[in-house]
Motif scaffolding. Structure first.
Motif, PDB file in Angstrom:
ATOM      1  N   PHE A  28      41.495  46.364  36.464  1.00 46.92           N
ATOM      2  CA  PHE A  28      42.362  46.417  35.303  1.00 46.92           C
ATOM      3  C   PHE A  28      43.125  45.118  35.047  1.00 46.92           C
ATOM      4  O   PHE A  28      43.986  45.067  34.184  1.00 46.92           O
ATOM      5  CB  PHE A  28      43.359  47.570  35.461  1.00 46.92           C
ATOM      6  CG  PHE A  28      42.737  48.901  35.167  1.00 46.92           C
ATOM      7  CD1 PHE A  28      42.857  49.480  33.918  1.00 46.92           C
ATOM      8  CD2 PHE A  28      41.992  49.552  36.128  1.00 46.92           C
ATOM      9  CE1 PHE A  28      42.271  50.691  33.645  1.00 46.92           C
ATOM     10  CE2 PHE A  28      41.398  50.764  35.863  1.00 46.92           C
ATOM     11  CZ  PHE A  28      41.546  51.334  34.615  1.00 46.92           C
ATOM     12  N   ASP A  29      42.793  44.079  35.779  1.00 48.86           N
ATOM     13  CA  ASP A  29      43.504  42.822  35.584  1.00 48.86           C
ATOM     14  C   ASP A  29      43.383  42.311  34.153  1.00 48.86           C
ATOM     15  O   ASP A  29      44.329  41.740  33.601  1.00 48.86           O
ATOM     16  CB  ASP A  29      42.983  41.756  36.561  1.00 48.86           C
ATOM     17  CG  ASP A  29      43.480  42.014  37.986  1.00 48.86           C
ATOM     18  OD1 ASP A  29      44.454  42.784  38.125  1.00 48.86           O
ATOM     19  OD2 ASP A  29      42.894  41.470  38.931  1.00 48.86           O
ATOM     20  N   LEU A  32      45.130  45.304  31.285  1.00 54.00           N
ATOM     21  CA  LEU A  32      46.480  45.842  31.353  1.00 54.00           C
ATOM     22  C   LEU A  32      47.528  44.835  30.887  1.00 54.00           C
ATOM     23  O   LEU A  32      48.690  44.929  31.236  1.00 54.00           O
ATOM     24  CB  LEU A  32      46.798  46.287  32.786  1.00 54.00           C
ATOM     25  CG  LEU A  32      45.999  47.494  33.287  1.00 54.00           C
ATOM     26  CD1 LEU A  32      46.346  47.771  34.751  1.00 54.00           C
ATOM     27  CD2 LEU A  32      46.290  48.720  32.459  1.00 54.00           C
ATOM     28  N   LYS A  40      52.237  48.012  34.644  1.00 48.28           N
ATOM     29  CA  LYS A  40      50.873  47.596  34.954  1.00 48.28           C
ATOM     30  C   LYS A  40      50.514  47.959  36.391  1.00 48.28           C
ATOM     31  O   LYS A  40      49.425  48.476  36.667  1.00 48.28           O
ATOM     32  CB  LYS A  40      50.745  46.088  34.744  1.00 48.28           C
ATOM     33  CG  LYS A  40      49.420  45.486  35.190  1.00 48.28           C
ATOM     34  CD  LYS A  40      49.415  43.992  34.931  1.00 48.28           C
ATOM     35  CE  LYS A  40      48.148  43.348  35.483  1.00 48.28           C
ATOM     36  NZ  LYS A  40      48.113  41.906  35.248  1.00 48.28           N
ATOM     37  N   LYS A  44      47.692  50.690  37.432  1.00 47.87           N
ATOM     38  CA  LYS A  44      46.605  50.198  38.274  1.00 47.87           C
ATOM     39  C   LYS A  44      46.511  51.012  39.567  1.00 47.87           C
ATOM     40  O   LYS A  44      45.413  51.330  40.038  1.00 47.87           O
ATOM     41  CB  LYS A  44      46.830  48.718  38.589  1.00 47.87           C
ATOM     42  CG  LYS A  44      45.684  48.073  39.354  1.00 47.87           C
ATOM     43  CD  LYS A  44      45.927  46.575  39.468  1.00 47.87           C
ATOM     44  CE  LYS A  44      44.784  45.899  40.210  1.00 47.87           C
ATOM     45  NZ  LYS A  44      44.984  44.447  40.320  1.00 47.87           N
ATOM     46  N   HIS A  45      47.660  51.372  40.119  1.00 48.20           N
ATOM     47  CA  HIS A  45      47.675  52.178  41.345  1.00 48.20           C
ATOM     48  C   HIS A  45      47.030  53.541  41.106  1.00 48.20           C
ATOM     49  O   HIS A  45      46.215  53.999  41.921  1.00 48.20           O
ATOM     50  CB  HIS A  45      49.118  52.352  41.821  1.00 48.20           C
ATOM     51  CG  HIS A  45      49.253  53.338  42.945  1.00 48.20           C
ATOM     52  ND1 HIS A  45      48.879  53.052  44.238  1.00 48.20           N
ATOM     53  CD2 HIS A  45      49.700  54.625  42.956  1.00 48.20           C
ATOM     54  CE1 HIS A  45      49.088  54.113  45.004  1.00 48.20           C
ATOM     55  NE2 HIS A  45      49.591  55.067  44.248  1.00 48.20           N
ATOM     56  N   THR A  48      43.232  53.108  40.513  1.00 47.38           N
ATOM     57  CA  THR A  48      42.558  52.771  41.770  1.00 47.38           C
ATOM     58  C   THR A  48      42.453  53.990  42.671  1.00 47.38           C
ATOM     59  O   THR A  48      41.394  54.257  43.258  1.00 47.38           O
ATOM     60  CB  THR A  48      43.318  51.649  42.498  1.00 47.38           C
ATOM     61  OG1 THR A  48      43.412  50.509  41.644  1.00 47.38           O
ATOM     62  CG2 THR A  48      42.601  51.259  43.779  1.00 47.38           C
ATOM     63  N   GLU A 117      42.526  50.484  26.397  1.00 48.94           N
ATOM     64  CA  GLU A 117      42.829  50.945  27.752  1.00 48.94           C
ATOM     65  C   GLU A 117      42.854  52.471  27.797  1.00 48.94           C
ATOM     66  O   GLU A 117      42.295  53.106  28.705  1.00 48.94           O
ATOM     67  CB  GLU A 117      44.182  50.390  28.181  1.00 48.94           C
ATOM     68  CG  GLU A 117      44.597  50.792  29.582  1.00 48.94           C
ATOM     69  CD  GLU A 117      46.013  50.339  29.880  1.00 48.94           C
ATOM     70  OE1 GLU A 117      46.617  50.919  30.790  1.00 48.94           O
ATOM     71  OE2 GLU A 117      46.507  49.408  29.191  1.00 48.94           O
TER      72      GLU A 117
END
Length: 292
Positions: A28-29, A32, A40, A44-45, A48, A117
């Motif tokens: 997601f770099d 996001l 962000k 992302k957490h 993931t 997204e």
């Protein structure tokens, strides 16, 4: 739904790559940028974590792994859809202003980035629900992603066409599953009606018994056709009800119709000869009663 490898250039979601953990950490770099720093990290957490749960799903794995993945994706979706633009968003906007065309506003670019997204998270949810065999919910999220991609890129984009094909396959599977469930429900319904009708007839509740048999006949004609063995067997029961009422002419007409159908069926199924002889005896008893 997803490609089997993950690249930063395409920003595709994937949990089937050679190293899913590393891929997930970098996934997601690039997409996001429209959220604040803390937001962000939180999104992302969750993504993931959800992807890692998905990598562990197998035919022998526990079903709660899918539920855990779904919970992660739903939290990510809520955070992405509900949090307003932050200061980091505004600074990111200023950095991108020089690349905007004269008719595109920075706010619009941010909105589009966030929409993309959200669409991708809907795809993850659709895939997780499909693995849970909840096809209806999977289709809900596919439709949501399709709507967003249509707003962003139009109906001629690759993303829209990819989801359109998935949506079509899901619709076909849902239709087939519903049809199968309806068949099972109808089979149960007709069987129950026959059993209850026989009980009513045994108890002398002839009107109730006939109503049960007539209801079973409607279902059986739909499922097997008007001249199937399943139908003629229940028609014989209706004839029995008429006999108990003393309505011999109605019974005679029904038994004759049953025998005509069974004459054709015996050729294919000789075991039905015993039933044929039984109905014939019932008919002859009516004729003998009338001749007295």
């Amino acid at each position: 739904m997803m490609a089997t490898t993950t690249t930063n250039k395409s920003n595709n979601y994937s949990y089937a790559a050679t190293n899913p953990l590393d891929d997930a950490m970098h996934l997601f770099d690039g997409i996001l940028q429209s959220t604040g720093k803390q937001q962000k990290a939180d999104v992302k957490h969750e993504i993931t974590s959800g992807l890692l749960y998905m990598t562990q799903i197998s035919p022998t794995s526990q079903t709660n792994l899918i539920d855990e993945a779904l919970a992660c994706f739903h939290r990510a979706l809520d955070m992405t859809a509900n949090v307003p633009n932050s200061k980091n968003n505004r600074s990111s906007t200023r950095k991108n202003e020089h690349s905007c065309s004269s008719h595109s506003s920075p706010r619009l670019l941010i909105t589009k980035k966030k929409q993309e997204e959200i669409a991708k998270i809907h795809e993850l949810l659709a895939d997780a629900y499909r693995k849970k065999n909840d096809l209806t919910q999977s289709k809900v999220h596919i439709d949501a992603a399709m709507d967003l991609y249509e707003q962003l890129f139009g109906t001629n984009s690759e993303a829209y066409h990819r989801l359109f094909r998935q949506e079509h396959r899901l619709t076909c599977k849902i239709y087939a599953k519903t049809k199968q469930q309806n068949k099972k429900g109808l089979r149960r319904r007709s069987s129950n009606c026959v059993k209850l009708g026989l009980m009513d007839m045994e108890a002398g509740l002839l009107d109730e018994a006939q109503n049960r048999f007539e209801e079973a006949l409607i279902v059986l004609k739909m499922r097997h056709g008007p001249e199937s063995l399943e139908v003629v067997r229940v028609r014989e029961m209706v004839g029995d009800v008429h006999v108990k009422r003393g309505e011999y002419e109605d019974a005679r007409r029904i038994y004759i119709g049953v025998l005509k159908v069974m004459e054709q069926k015996i050729v294919q199924n000789p075991k039905e000869d015993a039933r044929y002889q039984r109905v014939l005896v019932k008919l002859m008893n009516i004729v003998g009663f009338h001749s007295r």
